[in-house]
Design an enzyme around this catalytic site. Sequence first.
Site, mmCIF file in Angstrom:
data_model
loop_
_atom_site.group_PDB
_atom_site.id
_atom_site.type_symbol
_atom_site.label_atom_id
_atom_site.label_comp_id
_atom_site.label_asym_id
_atom_site.label_seq_id
_atom_site.Cartn_x
_atom_site.Cartn_y
_atom_site.Cartn_z
ATOM 1 C CG PHE A 112 -0.361 0.489 2.499
ATOM 2 C CD1 PHE A 112 -0.573 1.792 2.931
ATOM 3 C CD2 PHE A 112 0.392 -0.353 3.306
ATOM 4 C CE1 PHE A 112 -0.048 2.245 4.131
ATOM 5 C CE2 PHE A 112 0.922 0.096 4.494
ATOM 6 C CZ PHE A 112 0.700 1.398 4.910
ATOM 7 C CE LYS A 113 4.227 0.984 5.129
ATOM 8 N NZ LYS A 113 5.179 0.414 6.071
ATOM 9 C CG ASP A 114 4.185 0.375 -4.171
ATOM 10 O OD1 ASP A 114 5.312 0.663 -3.732
ATOM 11 O OD2 ASP A 114 3.880 -0.771 -4.558
#
Length: 486
Positions: A112-114
């Site tokens: 999700f950090k993308d």
Amino acid sequence: MEYVSTRGGAGVVDFEGALFSGYAPDGGLFMPQRIPSLDGDTLRRWSRLSYRELVKELCSLFITAELVPRSTLNDLIDRAFSRFRHKDVIHLSRLKDGLNVLELWHGVTYAFKDLSLSCTGQFLQYFLEKKQKHVTILVGTSGDTGSSAIESVRGQKNMDIFVLLPKGFCTQIQELQMTTVIEDNVHVFAAHGNSDEIDEPIKELFADVDFAGKYNLMSLNSVNWSRIMVQIAHHFYAYFQCAPSLDTTPLPVVEIVVPTGGGGNITAGCIAQKMGLPIRLVAVVNSNDIIHRTVQHGDFSLSESVKATLASAMDIQEPYNMERILWLLSGSDSHLTKTLMERFSVLKSLKLPEDLHRKLSETLRSCSASDEDIVRAMQRCWKENCYPLCPHSAVAAHYHYLQTDGACLRQKSSCFSFLFSTPRCCLAPASAAKFQDALLRAGLVPQLPPEITALTAMETRSTPLEQGQDWTQTLREWIEATAQRR
């Protein structure tokens, strides 16, 4: 829109100032001086937007058009999401018995950090090109942040990134996603310590004001406001996907279940709630349960040590974004926040004031899951849906199963209560493909995408940091040497 430190000792900055900062100069974290408020008509209008469009609308509330013209902001966000595999960027899977899983992991590193880091990388590049400036990025990672941060800036001439990973605490795939990036501006350090220990040298370097200023140090951990800002969109999208109808007054409530480590995603949820989004938030943690204990008992205290769990990216004892939540819930009381956080810094133990604890427990629910709970949730989800969960997503599913099973027991019947209860959305922070050991422990067969399989045959590069070595001094020397080579 201006930003202030949670501890009140730093001057007011604009979005650019907050973006290029790690911690504020007084040790606090930047937050908007004013949280925008949205009415029902705006929410109804936004409910028809795609995820991309929601990100654009939300970012435009926190980044003034004088700083970044709206057309430019839209282009930067489109560019940020151009490498995502799913056409909608993120995707909701509707599974059996009301289990809604919002897949936030369709970016390059399958995490999700993308989402926030791809946008943040574009914002950085925009300002750096305008000002012909160079920055040095320091990142400590418990698993996924490092690879997402690297992908957001790799190959850029005006940024060097230094990433510290906790050797042996990441999965092999997480580590390879960092160490296989052979670029002149990427510097990876494999530290023989846990995720909290690797944060210490980074804090020390930021605290050295002269050094930080000389080399333009900044952070891409979720201390950086830009990441929190983009993550607010997860909660709006989850709400619009799961709300039964927006034709009623008041608007219906949706429960959003957030796997929580450093607390960035749950902070974004608290801000969305403050903006007027009718959501009920649940922070779910693994055996490193400081946030759960804080919500339940007001006990913000370290355990004896960080426990290694299957949900390794959440193996964090010091969730620094709790400072933002406490500031928000205290009515932006910077004096109280400063007092509490300085006391915690010294004693590593804190009992929240009664009024603040009451507000926290009204804002958040919480739940913790053991490794056994995680495995059972992974197995059940596969058995009922043929759907593989990563261990972090399984922490959220564990909470969902507790609620639905409890409802069944209370009604003493075959359970269809999910059809009539508050809709629930579980955020899925990573793809199951990144966690082979957890899948095998659950008796499941990993299905690896070719991009991940290819990592094992690639060249790797990293620098070890041993116990007993002065990590702060080593990093200092590397940063100085890298600057001299430019």
